[in-house]
Design a protein around this motif. Structure first.
Motif, PDB file in Angstrom:
ATOM      1  N   GLU A   1      -8.501  -6.127  -3.972  1.00  0.00           N
ATOM      2  CA  GLU A   1      -7.081  -6.301  -3.606  1.00  0.00           C
ATOM      3  C   GLU A   1      -6.647  -7.736  -3.883  1.00  0.00           C
ATOM      4  O   GLU A   1      -7.442  -8.668  -3.735  1.00  0.00           O
ATOM      5  CB  GLU A   1      -6.896  -6.003  -2.113  1.00  0.00           C
ATOM      6  CG  GLU A   1      -7.082  -4.539  -1.780  1.00  0.00           C
ATOM      7  CD  GLU A   1      -6.987  -4.262  -0.276  1.00  0.00           C
ATOM      8  OE1 GLU A   1      -7.117  -3.093   0.095  1.00  0.00           O
ATOM      9  OE2 GLU A   1      -6.811  -5.207   0.512  1.00  0.00           O
TER      10      GLU A   1
ATOM     11  N   TRP B   1      -5.815   8.621  -3.520  1.00  0.00           N
ATOM     12  CA  TRP B   1      -6.359   9.171  -2.274  1.00  0.00           C
ATOM     13  C   TRP B   1      -5.462  10.295  -1.794  1.00  0.00           C
ATOM     14  O   TRP B   1      -4.233  10.122  -1.710  1.00  0.00           O
ATOM     15  CB  TRP B   1      -6.425   8.078  -1.194  1.00  0.00           C
ATOM     16  CG  TRP B   1      -7.420   7.023  -1.521  1.00  0.00           C
ATOM     17  CD1 TRP B   1      -7.203   5.917  -2.290  1.00  0.00           C
ATOM     18  CD2 TRP B   1      -8.797   6.985  -1.130  1.00  0.00           C
ATOM     19  NE1 TRP B   1      -8.360   5.192  -2.403  1.00  0.00           N
ATOM     20  CE2 TRP B   1      -9.354   5.816  -1.688  1.00  0.00           C
ATOM     21  CE3 TRP B   1      -9.603   7.817  -0.354  1.00  0.00           C
ATOM     22  CZ2 TRP B   1     -10.689   5.470  -1.502  1.00  0.00           C
ATOM     23  CZ3 TRP B   1     -10.927   7.469  -0.160  1.00  0.00           C
ATOM     24  CH2 TRP B   1     -11.461   6.313  -0.736  1.00  0.00           C
TER      25      TRP B   1
ATOM     26  N   SER C   1     -11.847  -6.598   0.769  1.00  0.00           N
ATOM     27  CA  SER C   1     -11.684  -5.481  -0.179  1.00  0.00           C
ATOM     28  C   SER C   1     -12.836  -5.411  -1.172  1.00  0.00           C
ATOM     29  O   SER C   1     -12.940  -4.448  -1.927  1.00  0.00           O
ATOM     30  CB  SER C   1     -10.345  -5.589  -0.914  1.00  0.00           C
ATOM     31  OG  SER C   1     -10.399  -6.579  -1.923  1.00  0.00           O
TER      32      SER C   1
ATOM     33  N   GLN D   1      -3.815   2.670  -4.881  1.00  0.00           N
ATOM     34  CA  GLN D   1      -3.714   1.214  -4.905  1.00  0.00           C
ATOM     35  C   GLN D   1      -2.738   0.822  -6.001  1.00  0.00           C
ATOM     36  O   GLN D   1      -2.575   1.556  -6.990  1.00  0.00           O
ATOM     37  CB  GLN D   1      -5.083   0.609  -5.228  1.00  0.00           C
ATOM     38  CG  GLN D   1      -6.080   0.671  -4.090  1.00  0.00           C
ATOM     39  CD  GLN D   1      -7.327  -0.129  -4.438  1.00  0.00           C
ATOM     40  OE1 GLN D   1      -8.235   0.391  -5.056  1.00  0.00           O
ATOM     41  NE2 GLN D   1      -7.347  -1.398  -4.060  1.00  0.00           N
TER      42      GLN D   1
ATOM     43  N   THR E   1     -16.437   9.969   2.714  1.00  0.00           N
ATOM     44  CA  THR E   1     -15.514   9.719   1.603  1.00  0.00           C
ATOM     45  C   THR E   1     -15.986  10.582   0.436  1.00  0.00           C
ATOM     46  O   THR E   1     -17.185  10.650   0.160  1.00  0.00           O
ATOM     47  CB  THR E   1     -15.566   8.239   1.165  1.00  0.00           C
ATOM     48  OG1 THR E   1     -15.349   7.426   2.296  1.00  0.00           O
ATOM     49  CG2 THR E   1     -14.499   7.947   0.135  1.00  0.00           C
TER      50      THR E   1
ATOM     51  N   GLU F   1       0.853  -1.197   0.000  1.00  0.00           N
ATOM     52  CA  GLU F   1       0.000   0.000   0.000  1.00  0.00           C
ATOM     53  C   GLU F   1       0.888   1.245   0.000  1.00  0.00           C
ATOM     54  O   GLU F   1       0.994   1.957   0.998  1.00  0.00           O
ATOM     55  CB  GLU F   1      -0.908  -0.007   1.247  1.00  0.00           C
ATOM     56  CG  GLU F   1      -1.883  -1.170   1.252  1.00  0.00           C
ATOM     57  CD  GLU F   1      -2.712  -1.257   2.526  1.00  0.00           C
ATOM     58  OE1 GLU F   1      -2.732  -0.282   3.302  1.00  0.00           O
ATOM     59  OE2 GLU F   1      -3.323  -2.303   2.752  1.00  0.00           O
TER      60      GLU F   1
ATOM     61  N   LEU G   1     -19.281  -0.108  -0.732  1.00  0.00           N
ATOM     62  CA  LEU G   1     -18.317   0.954  -1.058  1.00  0.00           C
ATOM     63  C   LEU G   1     -18.985   2.272  -1.427  1.00  0.00           C
ATOM     64  O   LEU G   1     -18.299   3.262  -1.677  1.00  0.00           O
ATOM     65  CB  LEU G   1     -17.447   0.511  -2.238  1.00  0.00           C
ATOM     66  CG  LEU G   1     -16.472  -0.631  -1.957  1.00  0.00           C
ATOM     67  CD1 LEU G   1     -15.933  -1.206  -3.251  1.00  0.00           C
ATOM     68  CD2 LEU G   1     -15.323  -0.129  -1.080  1.00  0.00           C
TER      69      LEU G   1
ATOM     70  N   THR H   1     -17.510   5.104  -3.842  1.00  0.00           N
ATOM     71  CA  THR H   1     -16.045   5.160  -3.736  1.00  0.00           C
ATOM     72  C   THR H   1     -15.431   4.258  -4.801  1.00  0.00           C
ATOM     73  O   THR H   1     -15.942   3.175  -5.061  1.00  0.00           O
ATOM     74  CB  THR H   1     -15.617   4.632  -2.350  1.00  0.00           C
ATOM     75  OG1 THR H   1     -16.293   5.375  -1.367  1.00  0.00           O
ATOM     76  CG2 THR H   1     -14.134   4.725  -2.148  1.00  0.00           C
ATOM     77  N   ASP H   2     -14.328   4.694  -5.394  1.00  0.00           N
ATOM     78  CA  ASP H   2     -13.610   3.819  -6.318  1.00  0.00           C
ATOM     79  C   ASP H   2     -12.596   2.990  -5.537  1.00  0.00           C
ATOM     80  O   ASP H   2     -11.670   3.538  -4.931  1.00  0.00           O
ATOM     81  CB  ASP H   2     -12.870   4.647  -7.383  1.00  0.00           C
ATOM     82  CG  ASP H   2     -12.121   3.745  -8.342  1.00  0.00           C
ATOM     83  OD1 ASP H   2     -12.790   3.077  -9.146  1.00  0.00           O
ATOM     84  OD2 ASP H   2     -10.874   3.674  -8.262  1.00  0.00           O
ATOM     85  N   TRP H   3     -12.778   1.693  -5.528  1.00  0.00           N
ATOM     86  CA  TRP H   3     -11.847   0.803  -4.827  1.00  0.00           C
ATOM     87  C   TRP H   3     -11.759  -0.499  -5.601  1.00  0.00           C
ATOM     88  O   TRP H   3     -12.786  -1.160  -5.832  1.00  0.00           O
ATOM     89  CB  TRP H   3     -12.342   0.532  -3.382  1.00  0.00           C
ATOM     90  CG  TRP H   3     -11.302  -0.180  -2.569  1.00  0.00           C
ATOM     91  CD1 TRP H   3     -11.295  -1.503  -2.224  1.00  0.00           C
ATOM     92  CD2 TRP H   3     -10.110   0.388  -2.025  1.00  0.00           C
ATOM     93  NE1 TRP H   3     -10.166  -1.787  -1.500  1.00  0.00           N
ATOM     94  CE2 TRP H   3      -9.419  -0.652  -1.366  1.00  0.00           C
ATOM     95  CE3 TRP H   3      -9.550   1.665  -2.049  1.00  0.00           C
ATOM     96  CZ2 TRP H   3      -8.191  -0.436  -0.718  1.00  0.00           C
ATOM     97  CZ3 TRP H   3      -8.327   1.867  -1.405  1.00  0.00           C
ATOM     98  CH2 TRP H   3      -7.677   0.827  -0.744  1.00  0.00           C
ATOM     99  N   GLN H   4     -10.560  -0.862  -6.027  1.00  0.00           N
ATOM    100  CA  GLN H   4     -10.379  -2.078  -6.819  1.00  0.00           C
ATOM    101  C   GLN H   4     -10.129  -3.271  -5.895  1.00  0.00           C
ATOM    102  O   GLN H   4      -9.556  -3.109  -4.814  1.00  0.00           O
ATOM    103  CB  GLN H   4      -9.182  -1.914  -7.764  1.00  0.00           C
ATOM    104  CG  GLN H   4      -9.339  -0.779  -8.762  1.00  0.00           C
ATOM    105  CD  GLN H   4     -10.610  -0.917  -9.581  1.00  0.00           C
ATOM    106  OE1 GLN H   4     -10.921  -1.985 -10.105  1.00  0.00           O
ATOM    107  NE2 GLN H   4     -11.390   0.165  -9.665  1.00  0.00           N
TER     108      GLN H   4
END
Ligand SMILES: CC(C)(COP(=O)(O)OP(=O)(O)OC[C@H]1O[C@@H](n2cnc3c(N)ncnc32)[C@H](O)[C@@H]1OP(=O)(O)O)[C@@H](O)C(=O)NCCC(=O)NCCS
Length: 348
Positions: free
Chosen positions: A227, A90, A214, A81, A343, A59, A219, A222-225
């Protein structure tokens, strides 16, 4: 005339090293800013507890500090990420209350935003923290659950840069010792607990559970791929946790027939009994949901805490405001809302 400088801070190998002074001072300023926002030093961490997050190669982050006349008065973080498909970064900007409204926040923001833009990121994301007792106009989460005060400095700062709210979380606090008693497990499952590093034969299971952490919690926008976790990454994470002086207490639920773990929860426990405990991950894999395993495993881990490290005043936890299952579990245990993290995202 006071002089403002912004510089990248070099992360020391250890907080005991001769060159760790800036990191130690940065931690003190970080804690002060957070206490001003949160209303107490409950969330404060020691430099030693903070360092592993900065050494985590899975990270990667960059840290900048703002100095006025050589004193650290603010900091900014750039984090993204890993992976070619990641479009977002972020950004975090914090300025000591004594030095606000002089453009230091804007200068720090420009520094980390320039990195994100230079790397070709098309989504910028940020967090704010808001106390539960703030009154005045609010901004609703696009999820339909939760809101944040729109006049808070952090909200105004991001709104003036075109950000929109992507999700609202709830920060909750449980006073210890908690009243809730442990519950029996449904048949076909049993509990396994450990302190510190994951036992060798459970590394593969923890990789699966961490990967689910993850993707499974809501979410919002929020953009979160997803993990990528394997046994090695679990080992690396455990090794970092070992260096920071907190006791990591884990309780997992084993599905007896397959001898695989169906879920787990963990607590980070500071060495000093007067300091709060942090609830970290809690997850039950999709195929095992609906048996109250989340509640049972949490209560069992709380019982372990009382057994191995009694005397802490409270536990803090963070959940998406729309994560009604998890919030129900927490409310049943006795957690009360004390804050609302927001967020935010800006699509470039
Ligand atoms: C948000 C924060 C970083 C602003 O730092 P700062 O040094 O005061 O920021 P600046 O002086 O550069 O202000 C930039 C702009 O933000 C807005 N802003 C910041 N604080 C504000 C306040 N209290 N009321 C109204 N607007 C505010 C204004 O648009 C301001 O421009 P202006 O002073 O020309 O009106 C600071 O209040 C802080 O550390 N808050 C806690 C952490 C946080 O929420 N960070 C933001 C998310 S990453």
């Amino acid at each position: 005339m006071s002089r403002l400088t912004i510089e990248e801070l070099t992360i020391p190998a250890s907080v005991d090293d001769a060159d760790a002074g800036d990191f130690v001072e940065m931690t003190r300023v970080r804690n002060e800013i957070e206490a001003d926002t949160a209303g107490s030093f409950d969330l404060a961490c020691t430099p030693r507890e903070l360092l592993p997050a900065w050494q985590d190669t899975d990270e990667p982050k960059r840290l900048f500090v703002a100095r006025v006349d050589d004193r650290i008065v603010g900091r900014a973080v750039h984090e993204a990420q890993t992976g070619d498909e990641v479009r977002s970064a972020w950004l975090e900007v914090e300025v000591a209350p004594s030095h606000r409204r002089r453009g230091i926040g804007a200068a720090l923001y420009d520094t980390v935003a320039a990195i994100a833009i230079g790397e070709g990121r098309t989504i910028l994301q940020a967090f704010t923290l808001h106390r539960a007792d703030v009154t005045g106009p609010r901004l609703d989460s696009p999820t339909g659950y939760g809101s944040v005060p729109r006049e808070d400095a952090g909200a105004r700062f991001l709104l003036s840069r075109g950000y929109r709210l992507a999700q609202v979380e709830r920060m909750s606090r449980l006073t210890l010792p908690a009243a809730a008693a442990g519950l029996p497990l449904p048949s076909g499952y049993s509990l396994e607990s450990w302190a510190g590093a994951t036992p060798e034969h459970r590394l593969a299971d923890l990789a699966v559970l961490n990967a689910a952490m993850s993707t499974d919690p809501p979410l919002g926008e929020t953009d979160w791929q997803p993990e990528l976790w394997d046994e090695e990454r679990v080992r690396r994470k455990d090794a970092l946790n070992e260096t920071e002086g907190r006791l990591w207490l884990t309780t997992a639920v084993r599905h007896d027939r397959s001898d695989r773990l169906a879920g787990f929860t963990n607590l980070a426990v500071p060495a000093e009994p007067h300091r709060p405990v942090f609830q970290n991950d809690t997850i039950v894999l999709k195929s095992h949901r609906g048996h109250r395993l989340g509640l049972v495993v949490k209560l069992a881990n709380h019982a372990r805490l009382q057994e191995l490290a009694p005397g802490h005043p409270c536990i803090y936890t963070w959940n998406a405001e729309e994560n009604r299952h998890m919030l129900e579990v927490n409310e049943r245990i006795g957690f009360l809302a004390v804050g609302y993290p927001g967020t935010w995202r800006l699509d470039l």
